[in-house]
Design an enzyme around this catalytic site. Sequence first.
Site, PDB file in Angstrom:
ATOM      1  N   GLN A  47      43.708  31.120  34.067  1.00  0.00           N
ATOM      2  CA  GLN A  47      44.133  31.920  35.126  1.00  0.00           C
ATOM      3  C   GLN A  47      44.286  33.529  34.424  1.00  0.00           C
ATOM      4  OE1 GLN A  47      45.716  30.423  38.222  1.00  0.00           O
ATOM      5  NE2 GLN A  47      45.578  32.629  38.967  1.00  0.00           N
ATOM      6  N   GLY A  75      42.453  36.407  38.961  1.00  0.00           N
ATOM      7  CA  GLY A  75      42.126  35.266  39.686  1.00  0.00           C
ATOM      8  C   GLY A  75      42.036  34.078  38.825  1.00  0.00           C
ATOM      9  N   LYS A  84      34.397  31.900  38.394  1.00  0.00           N
ATOM     10  CA  LYS A  84      35.485  32.638  38.246  1.00  0.00           C
ATOM     11  C   LYS A  84      35.667  33.330  39.709  1.00  0.00           C
ATOM     12  CE  LYS A  84      37.368  36.613  36.143  1.00  0.00           C
ATOM     13  NZ  LYS A  84      37.343  37.323  34.579  1.00  0.00           N
ATOM     14  N   ASP A 110      37.197  46.107  27.307  1.00  0.00           N
ATOM     15  CA  ASP A 110      38.442  45.473  27.422  1.00  0.00           C
ATOM     16  C   ASP A 110      38.241  43.784  26.531  1.00  0.00           C
ATOM     17  OD1 ASP A 110      41.083  44.457  28.034  1.00  0.00           O
ATOM     18  OD2 ASP A 110      40.390  43.590  30.006  1.00  0.00           O
TER      19      ASP A 110
HETATM   20  N1  LIG Z   1      33.152  31.237  31.033  1.00  0.00           N
HETATM   21  C1  LIG Z   1      34.090  30.435  30.938  1.00  0.00           C
HETATM   22  N2  LIG Z   1      34.168  29.315  30.273  1.00  0.00           N
HETATM   23  C2  LIG Z   1      35.510  28.711  30.112  1.00  0.00           C
HETATM   24  N3  LIG Z   1      36.615  29.133  30.368  1.00  0.00           N
HETATM   25  C3  LIG Z   1      36.503  30.138  30.778  1.00  0.00           C
HETATM   26  C4  LIG Z   1      35.485  30.976  31.210  1.00  0.00           C
HETATM   27  N4  LIG Z   1      35.914  32.291  31.595  1.00  0.00           N
HETATM   28  C5  LIG Z   1      37.259  32.385  31.505  1.00  0.00           C
HETATM   29  N5  LIG Z   1      37.687  31.224  31.099  1.00  0.00           N
HETATM   30  C6  LIG Z   1      39.122  30.788  30.899  1.00  0.00           C
HETATM   31  O1  LIG Z   1      40.115  31.098  32.018  1.00  0.00           O
HETATM   32  C7  LIG Z   1      40.749  32.250  31.183  1.00  0.00           C
HETATM   33  C8  LIG Z   1      41.122  33.419  32.395  1.00  0.00           C
HETATM   34  O2  LIG Z   1      40.035  34.295  32.476  1.00  0.00           O
HETATM   35  P1  LIG Z   1      40.139  35.545  33.211  1.00  0.00           P
HETATM   36  O3  LIG Z   1      38.922  36.259  32.712  1.00  0.00           O
HETATM   37  O4  LIG Z   1      40.252  35.249  34.573  1.00  0.00           O
HETATM   38  O5  LIG Z   1      41.255  36.488  32.563  1.00  0.00           O
HETATM   39  P2  LIG Z   1      41.914  36.713  31.047  1.00  0.00           P
HETATM   40  O6  LIG Z   1      40.533  37.675  30.260  1.00  0.00           O
HETATM   41  O7  LIG Z   1      42.509  35.739  30.143  1.00  0.00           O
HETATM   42  O8  LIG Z   1      43.193  37.944  31.448  1.00  0.00           O
HETATM   43  P3  LIG Z   1      43.139  39.088  32.129  1.00  0.00           P
HETATM   44  O9  LIG Z   1      42.804  38.929  33.682  1.00  0.00           O
HETATM   45  O10 LIG Z   1      44.289  39.787  31.956  1.00  0.00           O
HETATM   46  O11 LIG Z   1      41.954  39.965  31.585  1.00  0.00           O
HETATM   47  C9  LIG Z   1      40.211  32.531  29.929  1.00  0.00           C
HETATM   48  O12 LIG Z   1      41.451  33.109  29.164  1.00  0.00           O
HETATM   49  C10 LIG Z   1      39.606  31.419  29.475  1.00  0.00           C
HETATM   50  O13 LIG Z   1      40.623  30.415  28.963  1.00  0.00           O
END
Ligand SMILES: Nc1ncnc2c1ncn2[C@@H]1O[C@H](COP(=O)(O)OP(=O)(O)OP(=O)(O)O)[C@@H](O)[C@H]1O
Length: 283
Positions: free
Chosen positions: A60, A64, A81, A168
Amino acid sequence: MSLVRERRHQEPLTLSIPPPPHYHGIPRDPSPSSFSSSNPDSSSPVQTLNDLEKLTVLGQGSDGTVYKTRHRRTTALYALKLIRPDLSITTVEADTLKRIESSFIVKCYAVFANSSNLCFVMELMEKGSLQDMLLAQHVLPDPVLSTLANRILQGLRHLQEMRIVHGDIKPSNLLINKKGEVKIADFGASRIVTRGDYCSSGTCAYMSPERVDPDKWGFEEIGFAGDVWSLGVVVLECYKKVEIPVSGSLEFRDFVGRCLEKDWTKRGTVDELLYHPFVKNRQ
Ligand SMILES: Nc1ncnc2c1ncn2[C@@H]1O[C@H](COP(=O)(O)OP(=O)(O)OP(=O)(O)O)[C@@H](O)[C@H]1O
């Protein structure tokens, strides 16, 4: 240019139906007719969101939720996502995202928009994020750190060749696959620098000094230098230190020092750092 931004800043991709006034929790599975791809790309392994079956929640983020999904026909696994309905992406930006092809960057196969979400179909990174790894492990040994830094630099070099500033770089945006390879993910704050209309999205803790000065943030070299600064913060964080440690190897200390040079004009560039003894010949 922010690839994903508040809707008020950009025309949305294709959102014929207005988003529901109150959006809570996991979105329903939308009907195929409400989807539109940024570019109906026949080579994409995923043609509509209905091709995918949700399996589990992977994580999360602030915008999203990320799901593990399986292609109903091919059984291939993908990450999906789904982000907030008030964020948007233009067709050009979505196409740029899909064009990025690098073994150091998490692949984005397709982008869809409907009334409830913006949806990104991505390569599945089975071992989660560097953030998860740091929470589970104490300190990463030098060889692991230098391989990690090398891969991030190679990913940044690819982005720079496409005139894209990531904006980022942080542990939760560095994902690990089942082979243990780290790749750069999440282009929520990215900019295609040729357009020059930067914004200040990103994560403050990883931002370089010049980025918090809005008068300066806007030149492409500053954007690239900002990504190098963030890399320095990440490497230091992997060492579980807030300052360059005297106990670190000479190469480690010099590398982090080159990334965290306060004056961005003197900071190491991606090309220079790829030849630094700390990361040279590491993959
Ligand atoms: N392509 C992917 N494959 C596997 N896990 C994923 C992938 N993309 C994201 N995740 C998992 O989902 C989590 C949430 O990802 P997301 O990009 O939504 O937010 P974030 O980078 O953790 O936080 P923020 O929104 O604050 O930047 C990640 O920390 C990761 O553990």
